[in-house]
Design an enzyme around this catalytic site. Structure first.
Site, PDB file in Angstrom:
ATOM      1  N   ASP A   5       9.144  11.542  -0.954  1.00 58.63           N
ATOM      2  CA  ASP A   5       9.306   9.940  -1.266  1.00 58.63           C
ATOM      3  C   ASP A   5      10.851   9.777  -1.165  1.00 58.63           C
ATOM      4  O   ASP A   5      11.177   8.905  -0.726  1.00 58.63           O
ATOM      5  CB  ASP A   5       8.919   9.678  -2.873  1.00 58.63           C
ATOM      6  CG  ASP A   5       8.766   8.082  -2.738  1.00 58.63           C
ATOM      7  OD1 ASP A   5       8.165   7.439  -1.953  1.00 58.63           O
ATOM      8  OD2 ASP A   5       9.583   7.709  -3.778  1.00 58.63           O
TER       9      ASP A   5
ATOM     10  N   LYS B 277       7.046   2.622   2.181  1.00 57.93           N
ATOM     11  CA  LYS B 277       8.140   3.228   2.863  1.00 57.93           C
ATOM     12  C   LYS B 277       7.387   4.074   4.312  1.00 57.93           C
ATOM     13  O   LYS B 277       8.265   4.085   5.217  1.00 57.93           O
ATOM     14  CB  LYS B 277       8.913   4.372   2.366  1.00 57.93           C
ATOM     15  CG  LYS B 277       9.719   3.857   1.094  1.00 57.93           C
ATOM     16  CD  LYS B 277       9.334   4.751  -0.381  1.00 57.93           C
ATOM     17  CE  LYS B 277       9.257   4.115  -1.586  1.00 57.93           C
ATOM     18  NZ  LYS B 277       8.448   4.792  -2.410  1.00 57.93           N
TER      19      LYS B 277
ATOM     20  N   GLU C 140       4.314   7.573  -7.251  1.00 59.31           N
ATOM     21  CA  GLU C 140       3.532   7.448  -6.172  1.00 59.31           C
ATOM     22  C   GLU C 140       2.128   7.585  -6.519  1.00 59.31           C
ATOM     23  O   GLU C 140       1.705   8.199  -7.511  1.00 59.31           O
ATOM     24  CB  GLU C 140       4.046   8.108  -4.953  1.00 59.31           C
ATOM     25  CG  GLU C 140       5.348   7.716  -4.389  1.00 59.31           C
ATOM     26  CD  GLU C 140       5.593   6.313  -4.055  1.00 59.31           C
ATOM     27  OE1 GLU C 140       4.652   5.733  -3.327  1.00 59.31           O
ATOM     28  OE2 GLU C 140       6.455   6.022  -4.654  1.00 59.31           O
TER      29      GLU C 140
ATOM     30  N   LYS D 151      13.080   7.682   1.508  1.00 58.76           N
ATOM     31  CA  LYS D 151      14.028   6.615   1.189  1.00 58.76           C
ATOM     32  C   LYS D 151      15.497   7.102   1.970  1.00 58.76           C
ATOM     33  O   LYS D 151      16.278   6.084   2.564  1.00 58.76           O
ATOM     34  CB  LYS D 151      14.396   6.471  -0.209  1.00 58.76           C
ATOM     35  CG  LYS D 151      13.242   5.942  -1.136  1.00 58.76           C
ATOM     36  CD  LYS D 151      13.441   6.075  -2.370  1.00 58.76           C
ATOM     37  CE  LYS D 151      12.240   5.563  -3.289  1.00 58.76           C
ATOM     38  NZ  LYS D 151      12.259   5.810  -4.520  1.00 58.76           N
TER      39      LYS D 151
ATOM     40  N   THR E 279       0.689  -1.360  -0.105  1.00 54.64           N
ATOM     41  CA  THR E 279       0.007   0.028   0.133  1.00 54.64           C
ATOM     42  C   THR E 279       0.980   1.252   0.080  1.00 54.64           C
ATOM     43  O   THR E 279       2.019   1.244   0.038  1.00 54.64           O
ATOM     44  CB  THR E 279      -0.931   0.087   1.279  1.00 54.64           C
ATOM     45  OG1 THR E 279      -0.045   0.219   2.403  1.00 54.64           O
ATOM     46  CG2 THR E 279      -1.502  -1.365   1.451  1.00 54.64           C
TER      47      THR E 279
ATOM     48  N   ALA F 272      13.913  -0.036  -5.273  1.00 56.32           N
ATOM     49  CA  ALA F 272      12.858  -0.772  -5.925  1.00 56.32           C
ATOM     50  C   ALA F 272      13.748  -2.339  -6.070  1.00 56.32           C
ATOM     51  O   ALA F 272      13.964  -2.909  -4.897  1.00 56.32           O
ATOM     52  CB  ALA F 272      12.395  -0.641  -7.403  1.00 56.32           C
TER      53      ALA F 272
ATOM     54  N   GLY G 131       3.416   3.733 -14.360  1.00 53.45           N
ATOM     55  CA  GLY G 131       3.548   3.361 -12.808  1.00 53.45           C
ATOM     56  C   GLY G 131       4.799   3.343 -12.166  1.00 53.45           C
ATOM     57  O   GLY G 131       5.130   2.894 -11.247  1.00 53.45           O
TER      58      GLY G 131
HETATM   59  N1  LIG Z   1       5.839   2.070  -8.275  1.00 50.55           N
HETATM   60  C1  LIG Z   1       6.838   1.743  -7.975  1.00 50.55           C
HETATM   61  O1  LIG Z   1       7.944   1.870  -8.722  1.00 50.55           O
HETATM   62  C2  LIG Z   1       7.456   1.433  -6.527  1.00 50.55           C
HETATM   63  C3  LIG Z   1       6.524   1.532  -5.485  1.00 50.55           C
HETATM   64  N2  LIG Z   1       6.711   1.177  -4.200  1.00 50.55           N
HETATM   65  C4  LIG Z   1       5.843   1.297  -3.261  1.00 50.55           C
HETATM   66  O2  LIG Z   1       4.945   0.568  -3.445  1.00 50.55           O
HETATM   67  C5  LIG Z   1       3.725   0.592  -2.851  1.00 50.55           C
HETATM   68  C6  LIG Z   1       2.630   0.264  -3.616  1.00 50.55           C
HETATM   69  O3  LIG Z   1       2.658   1.299  -4.903  1.00 50.55           O
HETATM   70  P1  LIG Z   1       1.468   1.107  -6.037  1.00 50.55           P
HETATM   71  O4  LIG Z   1       1.231  -0.290  -6.292  1.00 50.55           O
HETATM   72  O5  LIG Z   1       2.371   1.791  -7.313  1.00 50.55           O
HETATM   73  O6  LIG Z   1       0.313   1.845  -5.618  1.00 50.55           O
HETATM   74  P2  LIG Z   1      -1.085   1.827  -5.883  1.00 50.55           P
HETATM   75  O7  LIG Z   1      -1.880   3.178  -5.676  1.00 50.55           O
HETATM   76  O8  LIG Z   1      -1.252   1.158  -7.254  1.00 50.55           O
HETATM   77  O9  LIG Z   1      -1.827   0.757  -4.988  1.00 50.55           O
HETATM   78  C7  LIG Z   1      -1.814   0.739  -3.622  1.00 50.55           C
HETATM   79  C8  LIG Z   1      -2.927   0.093  -3.384  1.00 50.55           C
HETATM   80  O10 LIG Z   1      -3.106  -0.330  -1.828  1.00 50.55           O
HETATM   81  C9  LIG Z   1      -4.424  -0.110  -1.469  1.00 50.55           C
HETATM   82  N3  LIG Z   1      -4.480   0.299  -0.218  1.00 50.55           N
HETATM   83  C10 LIG Z   1      -3.989   1.512   0.246  1.00 50.55           C
HETATM   84  N4  LIG Z   1      -4.201   1.722   1.660  1.00 50.55           N
HETATM   85  C11 LIG Z   1      -4.550   0.498   2.025  1.00 50.55           C
HETATM   86  C12 LIG Z   1      -4.709  -0.211   3.271  1.00 50.55           C
HETATM   87  N5  LIG Z   1      -4.630   0.372   4.591  1.00 50.55           N
HETATM   88  N6  LIG Z   1      -5.101  -1.773   3.226  1.00 50.55           N
HETATM   89  C13 LIG Z   1      -5.204  -2.229   2.106  1.00 50.55           C
HETATM   90  N7  LIG Z   1      -4.859  -1.793   1.007  1.00 50.55           N
HETATM   91  C14 LIG Z   1      -4.725  -0.242   0.734  1.00 50.55           C
HETATM   92  C15 LIG Z   1      -5.220   0.794  -2.563  1.00 50.55           C
HETATM   93  O11 LIG Z   1      -6.431   0.706  -2.686  1.00 50.55           O
HETATM   94  C16 LIG Z   1      -4.318   0.525  -3.747  1.00 50.55           C
HETATM   95  O12 LIG Z   1      -5.077  -0.410  -4.344  1.00 50.55           O
HETATM   96  C17 LIG Z   1       3.974   2.097  -2.495  1.00 50.55           C
HETATM   97  O13 LIG Z   1       4.126   2.289  -1.119  1.00 50.55           O
HETATM   98  C18 LIG Z   1       5.217   2.592  -3.338  1.00 50.55           C
HETATM   99  O14 LIG Z   1       5.983   3.458  -2.594  1.00 50.55           O
HETATM  100  C19 LIG Z   1       8.226   1.011  -3.844  1.00 50.55           C
HETATM  101  C20 LIG Z   1       9.058   1.234  -4.744  1.00 50.55           C
HETATM  102  C21 LIG Z   1       8.917   1.211  -6.108  1.00 50.55           C
HETATM  103  N1  LIG Z   2       7.658   6.663  -6.907  1.00 57.76           N
HETATM  104  C1  LIG Z   2       8.956   6.036  -6.657  1.00 57.76           C
HETATM  105  C2  LIG Z   2       8.887   4.489  -6.915  1.00 57.76           C
HETATM  106  C3  LIG Z   2       9.705   3.838  -5.993  1.00 57.76           C
HETATM  107  O1  LIG Z   2       9.882   4.013  -4.582  1.00 57.76           O
HETATM  108  C4  LIG Z   2      10.284   6.361  -7.616  1.00 57.76           C
HETATM  109  O2  LIG Z   2       9.676   7.066  -8.416  1.00 57.76           O
HETATM  110  O3  LIG Z   2      11.240   6.274  -7.379  1.00 57.76           O
END
Ligand SMILES: NC(=O)C1=CN([C@@H]2O[C@H](COP(=O)(O)OP(=O)(O)OC[C@H]3O[C@@H](n4cnc5c(N)ncnc54)[C@H](O)[C@@H]3O)[C@@H](O)[C@H]2O)C=CC1
Ligand SMILES: N[C@@H](CC=O)C(=O)O
Length: 912
Positions: free
Chosen positions: A775, A669, A764, A779, A646, A708, A761
């Site tokens: 963000d 994070k 955030e 990190k 999340t 990541a 994607g």
């Molecule tokens: N997209 C990327 O490149 C990277 C993402 N991240 C981290 O991964 C995590 C997810 O990112 P995405 O999938 O891109 O975001 P997203 O917004 O697509 O997905 C997050 C999901 O979590 C759900 N959610 C929110 N609060 C919740 C809760 N309390 N309980 C259950 N579900 C909940 C939301 O409804 C949503 O479906 C974020 O914390 C992001 O910082 C980390 C590294 C890289």
């Molecule tokens: N939004 C973040 C995703 C990884 O944490 C980024 O752009 O680096």
């Protein structure tokens, strides 16, 4: 009423057992609520019954609890009704109704709905509505009415079990518990009357079992004797109160053992959400092992001491003493001969724990060597208070203890532990913490005269204590056990407040501060080498069950990669180390303890990507994430791992998961960089979550939170483990900002480049998290803490790309104004280019500082050559000082992020 049962015309020859001797002795199964959590679980229970029936001839009785959480929900609805919250009560009933309707629809299988089942559910909820209306009018919840309400939970699940058995071709019939289980009539805590139950079983159950029909009986409930039935409900109680009583929470075990006794059963299988009786609570002691066999007295002792696997009185019907045995024989109750086995519902072929009923006989004078495990288990009863009645005038005065206990009995307070010094100058009594307010006035009133005369000097109440007990029949007569126990507590710096040991030497109890209970259990477990019980073989099952918290872009990609990993294992002919059993979003969840099938996952992913909530999808349940966790944790999962994908502050959920015995993997994070700051400012927040988990023997991995899929945190750990010291890390850790600045450098407009990053994607969920530098700051905090920095997120100076006027706008409005940023950013990029530089967003961390912001770097710098979502981390360490260690590669996007998360999951699956 037993529906559809023929009344046997004459008496069947049952003695000594109730079954005709030509037939094999019956089996009794009992399925607890956690084993009946949903339709899948009910079907699984039915398949276990079918499997162990081996052939149609093996007479089988099945006892069921209410579905998981139903008893609590019925109680809650009753309290609401009683307190005038008619809407709340109705909503609670509606939710239960939906749950049972859904289960009924699904257990019936391909054959479609079962009309008689629907009619029963209809009628039951009609009765419940009537009972709750009555309670609302009464404004009170008499125990007899509470019992009548609660009984419905077991009756409903028994109906579901009958349908599930029928659906797989096993002939089964519902038997009303009141037609069989006769009790002493005590509301809320009744005990079965064995002779009368035996007579009822002869009449009702024997003919059914004799013709090969599986009898399914609601557990936990029994009939009120005719003489008390008339007085069971107060005259002004709601109409339609059936004269039933319950056997105490968890009483279905007692129903099963009672039936086993009166049917002369060969085996009682208690199917549980644990792998058997364990040497300790595995959520507290990760090394806990299944105890292969233990004596019934040890099992009962453990049940009393907080090991909630078994109902404390469950074994009583099978342990009838010789005087009772004679009386029972005269009344036609067969002698006990059943073998009781606690077995794991999730893994029906596992042996579980056998409870031995035969008395251990030692030849008089025999000098056998002490048993290998004189102590078999460690148990703890938390939530206690210790009351001390003290005074020099108590010594030698008969009746003081009797009066103290009499006062507590009158106040309805149950005593868990008693300890008195031989000087008779104090009596210590352990009581439930909830009784603290009542206990002191009760004792002061009882001893008013002694207090006035100064013979009793004080009544002290010490709250928040726990009783930690070591249990084992092999302790009797073996010197040194107490020394080992208390030595271990001393070594673990645990102070012992009081001690108790019964003359049976079956347990030694130590009262300790509640906060020390976990450390005390771990110390005792280690001191008695309980990790060697059962041969000490590593208990690691074959795989870990994974639950995804968050089913967004990263979560869905992770689900795909796990499925892919499973196919690879199948192709190799090996077992996959991971199964994905649950996905949770902010409004609901989908869960299957047996693992979500790839096809189902694919269709859930598709629907979720189209914007639908999990609760709306087939098999989806509605509820907040904490309810999802509680539901999932109630199942017997194998080495469960919760993956946080999340983007919110999930600290409380992660805490709950750790308490439920789950390991954690985070891509999120926030809980590491923010969540704990207020709780644990002194030691810094990241240490808070990791330390809480470690204190419970759980692990937290979070590689994907920085870089990541790049091995950034892994590198930090490896450098540190090999004795290197990290002096400084300089890096570009934002995929989004890296992509943005690289694209701006190529002349692309800010708005266009950002929208592209979102579509891919990289950003955030709200891209301002990236643009604001927050963000990157998170990190930086995570990395800096790993190298010894003690600050918090507030200590990081952050430079934002978002003008203050746009920072607080709703996301869509902000996105609509993106074009206003194009010209200023084009100008800033051009100015840097004129100086032979490019813009980058950089983080600098060391044991002394953490800062992040926009920098101009020379075109010749390695940072200038980054493209796409490339992240770069430059480690300057004691060993890598002249030529720093550099890690470069894509650092954002669902695919690489999910790969980083999967690596952590696999590490936990293989390493625990
Ligand atoms: N997209 C990327 O490149 C990277 C993402 N991240 C981290 O991964 C995590 C997810 O990112 P995405 O999938 O891109 O975001 P997203 O917004 O697509 O997905 C997050 C999901 O979590 C759900 N959610 C929110 N609060 C919740 C809760 N309390 N309980 C259950 N579900 C909940 C939301 O409804 C949503 O479906 C974020 O914390 C992001 O910082 C980390 C590294 C890289
Ligand atoms: N939004 C973040 C995703 C990884 O944490 C980024 O752009 O680096």
């Amino acid at each position: 009423m037993t529906r559809g049962l023929p009344t046997p015309g004459g008496r069947v020859a049952f003695a000594p057992a109730l079954m005709p001797s030509a037939r094999p002795a019956p089996l009794v199964h009992k399925f607890g609520g956690a084993a009946l959590a949903d339709a899948d679980a009910v079907r699984h229970a039915a398949s276990i019954v079918a499997m162990l029936r081996t052939d149609d001839a093996l007479p089988t009785a099945v006892v069921v609890s209410a579905m998981h959480g139903v008893t609590d929900a019925l109680l809650d609805a009753s309290h609401r009704a009683t307190h005038g919250d008619a809407t709340g009560a109705r909503h609670a009933l509606d939710a239960l109704r939906r749950r049972h309707d859904e289960a009924a629809r699904r257990v019936a299988g391909d054959g479609g709905g079962d009309e008689s089942l629907s009619a029963v559910i209809d009628a039951t909820f009609g009765e419940l509505a009537g009972l709750l209306d009555g309670l609302a009018a009464l404004g009170d919840l008499p125990p007899s009415v509470a019992d009548a309400v609660l009984a419905r939970g077991e009756r409903l699940s028994a109906r579901l079990a009958v349908a599930a058995l029928a659906a797989i071709g096993v002939p089964a019939q519902y038997v009303d518990e009141c037609d069989v289980i006769q009790t002493d009539g005590r509301p809320g805590n009744a005990f079965p009357d064995l002779p009368r139950t035996a007579a009822a079983a002869r009449r009702v159950l024997a003919p059914l079992l004799a013709r090969g029909t599986v009898a399914v009986i609601p557990g936990f409930v029994g009939a009120v004797p005719a003489r008390t039935a008339a007085h069971a409900a107060p005259s002004d109680a709601p109409r339609r109160v059936a004269p039933v009583v319950t056997l105490g929470r968890g009483g279905s075990d007692l129903t099963a053992t009672t039936l086993a006794r009166v049917l002369g059963a060969r085996d009682v299988f208690l199917w549980k959400d644990v792998r058997g009786l364990l040497t300790a609570d595995p959520r507290v002691v990760p090394d806990a092992r299944v105890i292969p066999a233990l004596h019934a007295r040890e099992a009962s002792e453990l049940a009393y001491h907080g090991a909630k696997v078994l109902h404390p009185r469950a074994l009583v019907p099978l342990l009838a003493r010789s005087a009772q045995r004679d009386a029972h024989r005269e009344a036609g109750v067969p002698a006990p001969r059943a073998r009781v086995t606690v077995r794991p519902f999730a893994d029906p072929t596992a042996p579980g724990t056998t409870i031995v009923l035969a008395e251990e006989r030692r030849a008089p004078g025999a000098t056998s060597s002490p048993p290998r495990h004189p102590v078999k288990a460690v148990s703890a009863l938390g939530g206690q208070a210790l009351v001390t009645v003290r005074g020099t005038g108590m010594a030698g005065v008969p009746g003081i203890a009797a009066r103290a206990f009499g006062a507590l009995e009158r106040a309805g307070i149950s005593v868990a532990l008693i300890s008195q010094a031989s000087s008779e100058q104090s009596i210590c009594i352990g009581v439930p913490q909830s009784a603290t307010a009542a206990v002191e006035p009760a004792l002061r009133e009882a001893f008013a005269a002694e207090i006035a005369r100064g013979e009793i000097e004080g009544i002290d109440v010490e709250p928040d204590v726990a009783t930690v007990a070591v249990v084992g029949s092999g302790m009797a007569g073996v010197p040194g056990i107490a020394a080992r126990f208390f030595g271990a507590l001393a070594d673990a710096q645990v102070n012992v407040v009081a001690i108790a040991q019964g003359s049976s030497e079956l347990n030694i109890s130590a009262v300790v501060a509640g906060k020390d209970a976990a450390a005390a259990q771990r110390a005792a477990h280690a001191a008695f080498r309980l990790d060697r019980v059962g041969g000490g073989a590593a208990r690691a099952p074959q795989h870990a069950d994974v639950v995804l918290l968050g089913f967004g872009k990263v979560g869905r990609e992770l689900a795909r990669q796990i499925t892919q990993r499973q196919s690879a294992s199948r192709a190799d002919g090996t077992q996959s180390p991971v199964s994905l059993v649950g996905v949770v979003d902010s409004r609901g969840w989908v869960f299957d303890a047996a693992g979500l099938a790839p096809r189902r996952l694919a269709s859930l992913s598709k629907a979720k990507a189209e914007g639908r909530a999990l609760a709306e999808l087939p098999g989806g349940a509605e509820g907040a994430p904490d309810a999802a966790l509680a539901h999932i944790a109630a199942h017997a999962l194998s080495r469960p791992i919760l993956v946080d994908v999340t983007a919110g502050d999930t600290s409380a959920l992660l805490d709950a998961a750790v308490h439920h015995g789950m390991d954690l993997v985070l891509a999120n994070k926030k809980p590491l960089a923010e969540g704990r700051v207020t709780v644990d400012a002194a030691t810094a927040s990241a240490a808070g979550l990791v330390a809480t988990a470690a204190a419970r023997g759980r692990r937290v991995l979070h590689e994907a939170t920085v870089g990541a899929g790049l091995p950034v945190i892994d590198t930090v750990r490896k450098l540190q483990e090999s004795g290197d010291r990290i002096l400084h890390i300089q890096g570009c850790p934002s995929g989004t900002l890296g992509f943005l600045f690289a694209e701006l450098g190529r002349g692309r407009a800010f708005s266009d480049a950002l929208r592209d990053a979102m579509a891919r994607g990289y950003t955030e969920p709200d891209p301002r998290e990236d643009l604001s530098g927050q963000d990157v700051a998170r990190k930086a905090v995570i990395l800096a803490r790993l190298v010894g920095w003690k600050g918090t997120l507030d200590d990081v100076a952050v430079e934002s790309l978002v003008p203050p006027a746009l920072a607080a706008l709703p996301l869509q409005e902000f996105l609509a104004q993106l074009e206003s940023l194009d010209a200023p950013w084009a100008a800033r990029v051009a100015a840097a280019a004129a100086r032979g530089a490019v813009l980058r967003y950089r983080a600098d961390v060391s044991p002394k500082e953490a800062r992040v912001g926009i920098v101009e770097v020379d075109r010749a710098s390695p940072f200038a050559s980054l493209s796409g979502t490339d992240n770069q981390f430059v480690f300057t360490t004691r060993r890598y000082k002249e030529r720093p260690l550099v890690i470069t590669g894509p650092g954002a996007g669902p695919e690489v992020t999910a790969a980083g998360v999967l690596n952590d999951v696999l590490a936990l699956a293989g390493a625990r």
